[in-house]
Design an enzyme around this catalytic site. Structure first.
Site, short mmCIF file in Angstrom:
data_model
loop_
_atom_site.label_atom_id
_atom_site.label_comp_id
_atom_site.label_asym_id
_atom_site.label_seq_id
_atom_site.Cartn_x
_atom_site.Cartn_y
_atom_site.Cartn_z
CG ASP A 24 36.88 -8.16 43.72
OD1 ASP A 24 37.77 -8.87 43.21
OD2 ASP A 24 35.98 -7.63 43.05
CE LYS A 129 36.58 -9.38 40.34
NZ LYS A 129 35.75 -8.19 40.40
CB CYS A 162 32.60 -8.71 42.50
SG CYS A 162 32.86 -7.07 41.78
N1 TIU Z 1 33.89 -6.34 44.29
C1 TIU Z 1 32.71 -5.76 44.13
O1 TIU Z 1 31.67 -6.28 44.51
N2 TIU Z 1 32.70 -4.48 43.57
C2 TIU Z 1 31.75 -3.53 43.82
O2 TIU Z 1 31.79 -2.44 43.27
N3 TIU Z 1 30.78 -3.86 44.73
C3 TIU Z 1 29.82 -3.05 45.24
O3 TIU Z 1 28.96 -3.56 45.97
N4 TIU Z 1 29.83 -1.76 44.96
#
Ligand code: TIU
Length: 221
Positions: A24, A129, A162
């Site tokens: 991500d 995802k 994530c």
């Molecule tokens: N990719 C991921 O970690 N999504 C989140 O929403 N992370 C946060 O720390 N908010």
């Protein structure tokens, strides 16, 4: 097999069975006006890891090893977005709303894209995802199985959300997981430190952690 200097003890890399998974690294988490900021976070820390993520990706490419990218995002019709996720935390902009970089966290929007410096090349796998974990509601498991991947090196965002969720999913599925410490970040430095500590506690209960330099030295040996 090559030993990578790691915590809590050396990680024995099986070079024919290892892949890098970059979680991500999207504009929505790293830039003002995106999903991360809509949740009330200061996103300025996030882009500082880009050079370390980049050299890790380039090291895997140079060694001819697979690089897999993930993106947290949803379908434009929001059919894969549970209301509980959309409304959680009462964000200033909800997933699917129009933001300065397009619709928040929606597949295909410019704000949802991976940061250009870290963009996938050639036939690198990109997993879209809808959850925090990359195995939930995706074909990641099948892809790894078909390629004979049994070990995963992790980088990306955010360490305790994530990245850690996907490491735990992978660990329960029998993968050996190694987190690259400088190539992951959180909006909360104390959460990054805690996630690293809890991953490698109890004899690597979730996995190992290592420095980017030590990982690169081993895979390019
Ligand atoms: N990719 C991921 O970690 N999504 C989140 O929403 N992370 C946060 O720390 N908010």
């Amino acid at each position: 097999m090559i030993d990578i200097n790691a915590e809590p003890f050396a990680f024995t890399a099986k070079i024919d069975h290892i892949a890098l998974i970059v979680i991500d690294m999207q504009r929505d988490f790293a830039e003002p006006g995106g999903f991360g900021e809509s949740l009330g976070n200061d996103v300025s820390r996030i882009t500082k890891i880009v050079p370390d993520v980049k050299r890790l990706i380039e090291g895997f490419r140079k060694a001819g090893l697979p690089v897999i990218h993930t993106m947290e995002c949803h379908r434009p019709d929001l059919s894969d977005l549970p209301p509980a996720k959309r409304d959680r935390g009462n964000p200033s902009l909800r997933i699917g709303d129009d933001g300065p970089m397009g619709r928040i966290l929606i597949a295909g929007e410019s704000g949802t894209a991976i940061l250009p410096e870290l963009a996938p090349i050639n036939d690198e796998v990109v997993i879209e995802k809808p959850g925090k974990g990359a195995f939930y509601a995706t074909d990641l498991g099948e892809i790894l199985q078909k390629r004979g991947i049994t070990q995963l090196v992790f980088a990306g965002l955010t360490t305790e959300v994530c990245v850690q969720t996907t490491m735990r999913e992978a660990n329960d599925r029998g993968y050996e997981c190694l987190l690259a410490e400088e190539a992951t970040e959180s909006y909360f430095p104390e959460f990054k430190a805690a996630a690293i500590a809890m991953i490698r506690a109890q004899g690597a209960i979730v996995g190992w952690t290592a420095h980017v330099d030590d990982i690169l030295e081993a895979i390019n040996a």
